[in-house]
Design a protein around this motif. Sequence first.
Motif, PDB file in Angstrom:
ATOM      1  N   ARG B 135      19.455 -48.946   9.608  1.00 47.78           N
ATOM      2  CA  ARG B 135      19.127 -50.557  10.017  1.00 47.78           C
ATOM      3  C   ARG B 135      18.846 -51.461   8.893  1.00 47.78           C
ATOM      4  O   ARG B 135      18.798 -52.710   8.833  1.00 47.78           O
ATOM      5  CB  ARG B 135      17.963 -50.642  11.179  1.00 47.78           C
ATOM      6  CG  ARG B 135      18.441 -49.999  12.324  1.00 47.78           C
ATOM      7  CD  ARG B 135      17.426 -50.112  13.642  1.00 47.78           C
ATOM      8  NE  ARG B 135      17.701 -49.400  14.596  1.00 47.78           N
ATOM      9  CZ  ARG B 135      18.089 -49.800  15.585  1.00 47.78           C
ATOM     10  NH1 ARG B 135      18.683 -50.937  15.692  1.00 47.78           N
ATOM     11  NH2 ARG B 135      18.481 -49.049  16.695  1.00 47.78           N
ATOM     12  N   GLY B 138      21.541 -52.779   6.961  1.00 47.78           N
ATOM     13  CA  GLY B 138      22.294 -53.584   7.915  1.00 47.78           C
ATOM     14  C   GLY B 138      23.748 -53.044   8.048  1.00 47.78           C
ATOM     15  O   GLY B 138      24.676 -53.528   8.279  1.00 47.78           O
ATOM     16  N   ILE B 199      28.480 -47.946  14.687  1.00 48.36           N
ATOM     17  CA  ILE B 199      27.440 -46.952  14.410  1.00 48.36           C
ATOM     18  C   ILE B 199      26.774 -46.901  15.577  1.00 48.36           C
ATOM     19  O   ILE B 199      26.224 -47.996  16.556  1.00 48.36           O
ATOM     20  CB  ILE B 199      26.254 -47.220  13.534  1.00 48.36           C
ATOM     21  CG1 ILE B 199      26.802 -46.917  11.872  1.00 48.36           C
ATOM     22  CG2 ILE B 199      24.997 -46.454  13.441  1.00 48.36           C
ATOM     23  CD1 ILE B 199      26.063 -47.417  10.894  1.00 48.36           C
ATOM     24  N   TYR B 201      23.803 -47.000  17.484  1.00 48.57           N
ATOM     25  CA  TYR B 201      22.250 -47.412  17.513  1.00 48.57           C
ATOM     26  C   TYR B 201      21.939 -47.241  18.823  1.00 48.57           C
ATOM     27  O   TYR B 201      22.511 -47.687  19.718  1.00 48.57           O
ATOM     28  CB  TYR B 201      22.271 -48.513  16.883  1.00 48.57           C
ATOM     29  CG  TYR B 201      22.315 -48.965  15.490  1.00 48.57           C
ATOM     30  CD1 TYR B 201      21.235 -48.440  14.638  1.00 48.57           C
ATOM     31  CD2 TYR B 201      23.321 -49.826  15.074  1.00 48.57           C
ATOM     32  CE1 TYR B 201      21.403 -48.504  13.437  1.00 48.57           C
ATOM     33  CE2 TYR B 201      23.526 -49.811  13.523  1.00 48.57           C
ATOM     34  CZ  TYR B 201      22.453 -49.359  12.662  1.00 48.57           C
ATOM     35  OH  TYR B 201      22.528 -49.427  11.463  1.00 48.57           O
ATOM     36  N   GLU B 203      18.663 -47.525  21.501  1.00 47.61           N
ATOM     37  CA  GLU B 203      17.551 -48.622  21.889  1.00 47.61           C
ATOM     38  C   GLU B 203      16.228 -48.373  20.961  1.00 47.61           C
ATOM     39  O   GLU B 203      15.897 -47.187  20.844  1.00 47.61           O
ATOM     40  CB  GLU B 203      17.204 -48.631  23.461  1.00 47.61           C
ATOM     41  CG  GLU B 203      16.768 -49.710  23.909  1.00 47.61           C
ATOM     42  CD  GLU B 203      16.945 -49.759  25.417  1.00 47.61           C
ATOM     43  OE1 GLU B 203      17.602 -49.081  26.123  1.00 47.61           O
ATOM     44  OE2 GLU B 203      16.004 -50.265  25.901  1.00 47.61           O
ATOM     45  N   GLN B 204      15.788 -49.556  20.594  1.00 46.75           N
ATOM     46  CA  GLN B 204      14.653 -49.212  19.844  1.00 46.75           C
ATOM     47  C   GLN B 204      13.199 -49.301  20.546  1.00 46.75           C
ATOM     48  O   GLN B 204      13.214 -50.214  21.522  1.00 46.75           O
ATOM     49  CB  GLN B 204      14.464 -50.354  18.742  1.00 46.75           C
ATOM     50  CG  GLN B 204      15.581 -50.564  17.909  1.00 46.75           C
ATOM     51  CD  GLN B 204      15.275 -51.461  16.632  1.00 46.75           C
ATOM     52  OE1 GLN B 204      14.780 -51.167  15.710  1.00 46.75           O
ATOM     53  NE2 GLN B 204      15.872 -52.726  16.819  1.00 46.75           N
TER      54      GLN B 204
END
Lengths: 212, 205
Positions: B135, B138, B199, B201, B203-204
């Motif tokens: 992250r 980027g 990618i 990703y 969940e944050q």
Amino acid sequence: MIRTSWRQGGLCAVGIAVALLFVVGCGSDGSDSDQPAAEQLPAEVPTAHPDSEQSSNENETSQATEIAVVAADAEVYQQVLDKHRGKVVLVDYWALWCIPCIQRFPHTVKMQQEHGNEGLAVVSMSFDDPEREGDVLEFLKKNNASFDNLICQVAEDKDCFEVFNVDGGALPHFKVYDKTGKLRHTFATDPLAERQFTSSDIEEKVKELLAE
Amino acid sequence: MIRSYLTMVAVGLFVFFSYCDHGYSGKFNKVVDIGDQAPAWKNLIGVDNEQHSLKDHKDAKAVVVIFTCNHCPVAKAYEERFKGFVKEYQDKGVDVVAINVSNIEADRLDKMKIRAKEQEFNFEYLYDPSQEIARKYGATCTPHSFVLNEQRQIAYMGKFDDNMEIEKVKYHYLRDAVDSLLGGEKPEVEETLQVGCSISYEEQG
């Protein structure tokens, strides 16, 4: 109603519209989503293929259309979008090398089957090497992709991902255009997002645009 | 009433700026730009079971960072090229670090170890299950590469080269960028659009 209009956000236009609406038009609340966008459009959807010489079978019902794949640069892509003016258009950018794309593709087909008669047109755009057109076609047939199937073919010094603005160069990628042909939603990998997009997110946005 | 309008104005402007000024730092990168100090990773576990950090490479003239993974066919198609690059550049003071941040079953550390062994990786292959380092760079897809200069600024980012099929490659962007740096020059092409598998990703929280 204002709340519903900005909740649809995700695009500059919506932000601008909302900002302007509030800044300029404080007295005119209620005018935004009541605007019957559809009335400003051509009433009828053109159904004939502008590139009909490339498709041998021109049946109107999508189910019966022969599944084919057409090489597309930005111009051909625009022609396909123009052909569907008056409909919401969902474009699925995919490639045989993209495993999640392969997994998501049946959902794209399902979208066409479920919403095709409500005014949704589906387009697929493969980023495979045009030399693999045969494999692409085989995949499309196997998945019953009875819609406009394109395979990116751009000038040698161009990059498909750049030509078609695939943010971050990552597949899967989707775009949704509204009935006026305006790009309204882009679904791309975003390292800053709290969560990445799902098939349901796409369906939700498509339904919103169909209802406009 | 006025207050609620003001709130709505604020909301409208917020929506406007958050979507319109989506702040691409680089031409194709939302987070970092050429010349930025490279985000440093610390104590990431490698397939050798050791902890690795960017500062381990303090003597390198350039560090190549590649976000990759086990499962992606594009990333796989580049593994041979990464190995060849290492062979060619390791004696020139260039270090290569591959980082995987994918937590899908096929990409987890045990599978990374298998992949690294099978493919005889000659570079560090690190795992960041928190996904934080990707992250910070980027990174959007695998493979996605970055070249850090001696000051550990980002000097090039994007594609390794211009075609996933090795026999069709015409532009060796990453190699050219590294050659420029080794020659004391700025790379001619500093950014390209990386291409590959998204990618995954999470969940944050």
